[in-house]
Design an enzyme around this catalytic site. Structure first.
Site, PDB file in Angstrom:
ATOM      1  CG  HIS A   9      -2.172  -0.999   0.750  1.00  0.00           C
ATOM      2  ND1 HIS A   9      -3.069  -0.797  -0.058  1.00  0.00           N
ATOM      3  CD2 HIS A   9      -1.754  -2.437   1.441  1.00  0.00           C
ATOM      4  CE1 HIS A   9      -4.423  -2.742   0.318  1.00  0.00           C
ATOM      5  NE2 HIS A   9      -3.522  -2.295   1.225  1.00  0.00           N
ATOM      6  CG  ASP A  11      -1.392   5.107  -0.368  1.00  0.00           C
ATOM      7  OD1 ASP A  11      -1.732   4.959  -0.001  1.00  0.00           O
ATOM      8  OD2 ASP A  11      -0.556   5.284   0.665  1.00  0.00           O
ATOM      9  CD  GLU A  38      -8.806   2.302  -8.343  1.00  0.00           C
ATOM     10  OE1 GLU A  38      -9.076   1.088  -8.531  1.00  0.00           O
ATOM     11  OE2 GLU A  38      -9.018   2.772  -6.963  1.00  0.00           O
TER      12      GLU A  38
END
Length: 347
Positions: free
Chosen positions: A239, A243, A269
């Site tokens: 993750h 990010d 997204e």
């Protein structure tokens, strides 16, 4: 001019973050000056009182090294005690009661975490002034001999106390107001921006579309974009890498949304660029260039090179069009782009 403003804000923040330290130093300097002044006047009691206060601030500054709110509370009561004893020694004509009044206002700036207790301390200060002046004026209580020695210097001492108190109160009010402004600006920014990418959020986009449509009544274009296979990026690289991808893609969108256009993180997204004054063909060119830029971009994170692509859909709204329907239309075209293999822009 912008540089001056930035430097001014930095200075305000620097002082605000060190307000307790600066206040303690100021108090130490004031008492040191008064100690010397009363020594030259040969008033031993007030010289000793100011030396005691100097020791108090020296202890907190250089021995305990405590500039917390607890030290400010101790300082508040030290100033009350100093003012009471000075007032009893010299009387109201010398203006030492002003420090109590000044601190009753300044306590709101120096003790922000005490909330309702600040009103208690303020009440103590105001009540103390009333009682003190009542004792001195109505009952005639004061220390004999000292007032007569200081009488020739009364106008200077009174004006000095007014100046010092006014400076402290005005400085506290100024920096307190600036601190409130920063808080409001921060809250306003957080309300309108996405925390991760810094792009505008859905709430701001909707309010801005309504505002612009009411004022201009012009055609507008909305492009909705999605990072292709973003879940795979998270699953493969983690993750944190995901990010980083979102941040890099958002940076490209912000660069593409020049002038009056808005780059928005719609959710997850998904992103939107809102073109309030652009034709569909122009918007397509801008989004297609953005797509190519992201396709060619290499995102380095965690020692790995990541490449991603985006798929976009473009919809045009006429004057008075329901923007929600236009967004839905752009989303439908985005879905068509995914069905056709992704990494493309559908008009």
């Amino acid at each position: 001019m912008e540089t001056v403003k930035i430097n001014f804000i930095k200075m305000i923040n620097w002082i605000t973050n060190r307000r307790n330290l600066i206040f303690l130093i100021a108090c130490l300097v004031i008492h040191a000056v008064y100690a010397v002044a009363f020594f030259l006047m040969r008033i031993g009691f007030l010289t000793g009182l100011n030396i005691f206060s100097c020791c108090f601030y020296f202890f907190y500054l250089f021995i305990k090294r405590d500039t917390s709110e607890r030290s400010m509370l101790a300082t508040y009561f030290e100033i009350l005690l100093f003012s009471v004893l000075s007032e009893l020694a010299l009387g109201p004509e010398f203006g030492f009661f002003l420090y109590i009044i000044g601190m009753s206002a300044t306590v709101f700036y120096l003790l922000p975490s005490y909330v309702n207790k600040r009103f208690v301390y303020q009440f103590i200060g105001i009540a103390l002034v009333l009682v003190l002046e009542g004792v001195i004026i109505l009952l005639g209580v004061h220390f004999p001999g000292i007032r007569e020695m200081a009488e020739p210097y009364q106008p200077v001492i009174f004006l000095a106390n007014i100046g010092i108190t006014a400076s402290i109160v005005l400085a506290s009010a100024f920096f307190y107001s600036k601190e409130i402004e920063v808080v409001w600006e921060t809250l306003n920014y957080n309300m309108n921006h996405d925390a991760l990418t810094g792009l505008y959020n859905r709430r701001f986009l909707e309010s801005e579309i309504r505002r612009v449509s009411e004022q201009q009544r012009k055609e507008f274009v909305i492009s909705m974009m999605d990072i292709d296979f973003f879940k795979k990026v998270n699953d493969t690289y983690g993750h944190e890498a995901g990010d980083e991808v979102l941040v890099k893609v958002a940076s490209c969108l912000e660069e593409a949304a020049k002038e009056d256009n808005l780059a928005v993180r719609w959710g997850g997204e998904e992103f939107i660029i809102y073109f309030p004054n652009m034709k569909r063909e122009q918007a397509y060119t801008a989004i297609e260039n953005l797509r190519k830029q992201i396709e060619d971009m290499v995102i380095q994170t965690g020692g790995r090179d990541i490449r991603v692509t985006i798929t976009g859909g473009i919809a045009e709204g006429l004057p008075g069009s329901n923007y929600e329907k236009v967004i839905k239309c752009a989303d439908e075209k985005l879905y068509i782009g995914k069905q056709q293999g992704r990494n493309r822009v559908i008009v």
